[in-house]
Design a protein around this motif. Structure first.
Motif, PDB file in Angstrom:
ATOM      1  N   VAL A   1       0.837  -1.200   0.000  1.00 23.69           N
ATOM      2  CA  VAL A   1       0.000   0.000   0.000  1.00 23.69           C
ATOM      3  C   VAL A   1       0.871   1.248   0.000  1.00 23.69           C
ATOM      4  N   ASP A   2       1.921   1.268   0.831  1.00 20.94           N
ATOM      5  CA  ASP A   2       2.816   2.422   0.891  1.00 20.94           C
ATOM      6  C   ASP A   2       3.552   2.627  -0.424  1.00 20.94           C
ATOM      7  N   LEU A   3       3.981   1.545  -1.030  1.00 24.56           N
ATOM      8  CA  LEU A   3       4.762   1.654  -2.246  1.00 24.56           C
ATOM      9  C   LEU A   3       3.924   2.033  -3.458  1.00 24.56           C
ATOM     10  N   GLU A   4       2.647   1.684  -3.454  1.00 24.60           N
ATOM     11  CA  GLU A   4       1.804   1.973  -4.610  1.00 24.60           C
ATOM     12  C   GLU A   4       1.706   3.463  -4.887  1.00 24.60           C
ATOM     13  N   GLU A   5       1.617   4.280  -3.844  1.00 20.02           N
ATOM     14  CA  GLU A   5       1.551   5.730  -4.054  1.00 20.02           C
ATOM     15  C   GLU A   5       2.827   6.228  -4.720  1.00 20.02           C
ATOM     16  N   ASN A   6       3.970   5.762  -4.233  1.00 18.67           N
ATOM     17  CA  ASN A   6       5.239   6.196  -4.802  1.00 18.67           C
ATOM     18  C   ASN A   6       5.429   5.658  -6.217  1.00 18.67           C
ATOM     19  N   ARG A   7       5.023   4.421  -6.448  1.00 20.25           N
ATOM     20  CA  ARG A   7       5.141   3.849  -7.789  1.00 20.25           C
ATOM     21  C   ARG A   7       4.244   4.593  -8.762  1.00 20.25           C
ATOM     22  N   ALA A   8       3.045   4.957  -8.311  1.00 26.87           N
ATOM     23  CA  ALA A   8       2.135   5.696  -9.182  1.00 26.87           C
ATOM     24  C   ALA A   8       2.782   7.007  -9.614  1.00 26.87           C
ATOM     25  N   LYS A   9       3.433   7.667  -8.698  1.00 29.57           N
ATOM     26  CA  LYS A   9       4.106   8.920  -9.037  1.00 29.57           C
ATOM     27  C   LYS A   9       5.183   8.656 -10.083  1.00 29.57           C
ATOM     28  N   SER A  10       5.952   7.601  -9.885  1.00 28.53           N
ATOM     29  CA  SER A  10       7.021   7.275 -10.810  1.00 28.53           C
ATOM     30  C   SER A  10       6.472   6.915 -12.186  1.00 28.53           C
ATOM     31  N   TYR A  11       5.427   6.110 -12.234  1.00 24.74           N
ATOM     32  CA  TYR A  11       4.846   5.714 -13.512  1.00 24.74           C
ATOM     33  C   TYR A  11       4.162   6.884 -14.203  1.00 24.74           C
ATOM     34  N   ASP A  12       3.481   7.723 -13.444  1.00 21.93           N
ATOM     35  CA  ASP A  12       2.766   8.843 -14.029  1.00 21.93           C
ATOM     36  C   ASP A  12       3.720   9.837 -14.696  1.00 21.93           C
TER      37      ASP A  12
ATOM     38  N   ASN B   1       6.513   9.147 -16.190  1.00 22.79           N
ATOM     39  CA  ASN B   1       7.011   8.543 -17.418  1.00 22.79           C
ATOM     40  C   ASN B   1       8.374   9.117 -17.815  1.00 22.79           C
ATOM     41  N   ASP B   2       9.282   9.194 -16.840  1.00 23.94           N
ATOM     42  CA  ASP B   2      10.596   9.760 -17.099  1.00 23.94           C
ATOM     43  C   ASP B   2      11.715   8.721 -17.031  1.00 23.94           C
ATOM     44  N   GLY B   3      11.359   7.449 -16.874  1.00 16.00           N
ATOM     45  CA  GLY B   3      12.362   6.399 -16.852  1.00 16.00           C
ATOM     46  C   GLY B   3      12.933   6.110 -15.475  1.00 16.00           C
TER      47      GLY B   3
ATOM     48  N   ARG C   1      13.549   8.094  -5.744  1.00 18.26           N
ATOM     49  CA  ARG C   1      13.379   7.831  -7.176  1.00 18.26           C
ATOM     50  C   ARG C   1      14.775   7.810  -7.765  1.00 18.26           C
ATOM     51  N   VAL C   2      15.056   6.782  -8.552  1.00 19.62           N
ATOM     52  CA  VAL C   2      16.415   6.574  -9.037  1.00 19.62           C
ATOM     53  C   VAL C   2      16.436   6.199 -10.521  1.00 19.62           C
ATOM     54  N   ARG C   3      17.614   6.346 -11.080  1.00 23.50           N
ATOM     55  CA  ARG C   3      17.903   5.788 -12.407  1.00 23.50           C
ATOM     56  C   ARG C   3      18.744   4.550 -12.147  1.00 23.50           C
ATOM     57  N   LYS C   4      18.250   3.389 -12.568  1.00 22.45           N
ATOM     58  CA  LYS C   4      18.927   2.110 -12.333  1.00 22.45           C
ATOM     59  C   LYS C   4      19.662   1.703 -13.607  1.00 22.45           C
TER      60      LYS C   4
ATOM     61  N   ILE D   1      20.569   8.588  -7.552  1.00 26.23           N
ATOM     62  CA  ILE D   1      19.420   9.206  -6.889  1.00 26.23           C
ATOM     63  C   ILE D   1      19.011  10.464  -7.642  1.00 26.23           C
ATOM     64  N   LYS D   2      17.728  10.515  -8.000  1.00 28.18           N
ATOM     65  CA  LYS D   2      17.197  11.673  -8.710  1.00 28.18           C
ATOM     66  C   LYS D   2      16.273  12.508  -7.832  1.00 28.18           C
ATOM     67  N   GLU D   3      15.571  11.832  -6.901  1.00 25.02           N
ATOM     68  CA  GLU D   3      14.640  12.547  -6.026  1.00 25.02           C
ATOM     69  C   GLU D   3      14.515  11.796  -4.703  1.00 25.02           C
ATOM     70  N   ILE D   4      14.517  12.532  -3.606  1.00 18.79           N
ATOM     71  CA  ILE D   4      14.341  11.945  -2.272  1.00 18.79           C
ATOM     72  C   ILE D   4      12.883  12.141  -1.885  1.00 18.79           C
ATOM     73  N   LEU D   5      12.162  11.033  -1.704  1.00 17.54           N
ATOM     74  CA  LEU D   5      10.748  11.116  -1.356  1.00 17.54           C
ATOM     75  C   LEU D   5      10.519  11.051   0.149  1.00 17.54           C
TER      76      LEU D   5
END
Length: 135
Positions: free
Chosen positions: A25-36, A38-40, A95-98, A114-118
Motif C-alpha cells: 500500500v505504501d509503495l503503490e503511491e510512490n510507484r504511481a508517481k514514478s509511472y505517471d 514517465n521519465d524512466g 526515485r532513481v535511475r537504475k 538518486i534523482k529525487e528523495i521522497l
C-alpha cells in the motif's frame, strides 16, 4: 500427517500475505508517481548507508551501489539525523535511475543514481537484525 502439513502451509501463506499487503500500500503511491511521470526513473524503498566513501541501498530483494553525487550527499545529510552510529542503515524512499555497473567495476551488478528523495524515516528500534562485534 498430511492434514497437519496442509494446515501449516495454509497458516504460513495467510501470514505472509498480510505483511505484503501493508507494505505494498505504501509503495503503490510512490510507484504511481514514478509511472505517471514517465521519465524512466523508478521508485525504490530500502535501507541506505554511506560509510568510508561507499554508498549502498539495500532492498528486501537486492543490493545496489549508489552513485556518489550531490543528491547522494543530500540524502546522507538527511539520514544522519536518524543515525546513532556511522554504520547504521536508514529506511528511505527514493526515485532513481537504475543501470548495470561497468564490467571492470567492483560491486553489485546494478547501480542507482538518486534523482529525487521522497522520504527518510527513523530506523525501527525493535529490529534485531544487527550484528555487533565486541572484544
Amino acid at each position: 500427517m498430511k492434514k497437519i502439513n496442509l494446515i501449516i502451509i495454509l497458516a504460513l501463506t495467510i501470514f505472509a500475505c498480510k505483511n505484503e499487503t501493508k507494505q505494498n500500500v505504501d509503495l503503490e503511491e510512490n510507484r504511481a508517481k514514478s509511472y505517471d511521470q514517465n521519465d524512466g526513473f523508478i521508485t525504490i524503498k530500502g535501507d541506505f548507508v554511506y560509510f568510508a566513501d561507499a554508498a549502498v541501498l539495500q532492498t528486501p530483494k537486492e543490493i545496489y551501489g549508489v552513485v556518489i553525487d550531490e543528491n547522494m550527499h543530500v540524502l546522507n545529510k538527511q539520514a544522519k539525523a536518524f543515525k546513532s552510529e556511522p554504520t547504521d542503515m536508514v529506511p528511505v524512499t527514493v526515485r532513481v535511475r537504475k543501470f548495470k555497473k561497468e564490467k571492470n567495476e567492483e560491486g553489485w551488478p546494478y547501480r542507482v543514481e538518486i534523482k529525487e528523495i521522497l522520504k527518510v524515516e527513523a530506523p525501527d528500534p525493535n529490529k534485531e537484525d544487527v550484528i555487533k562485534l565486541a572484544n
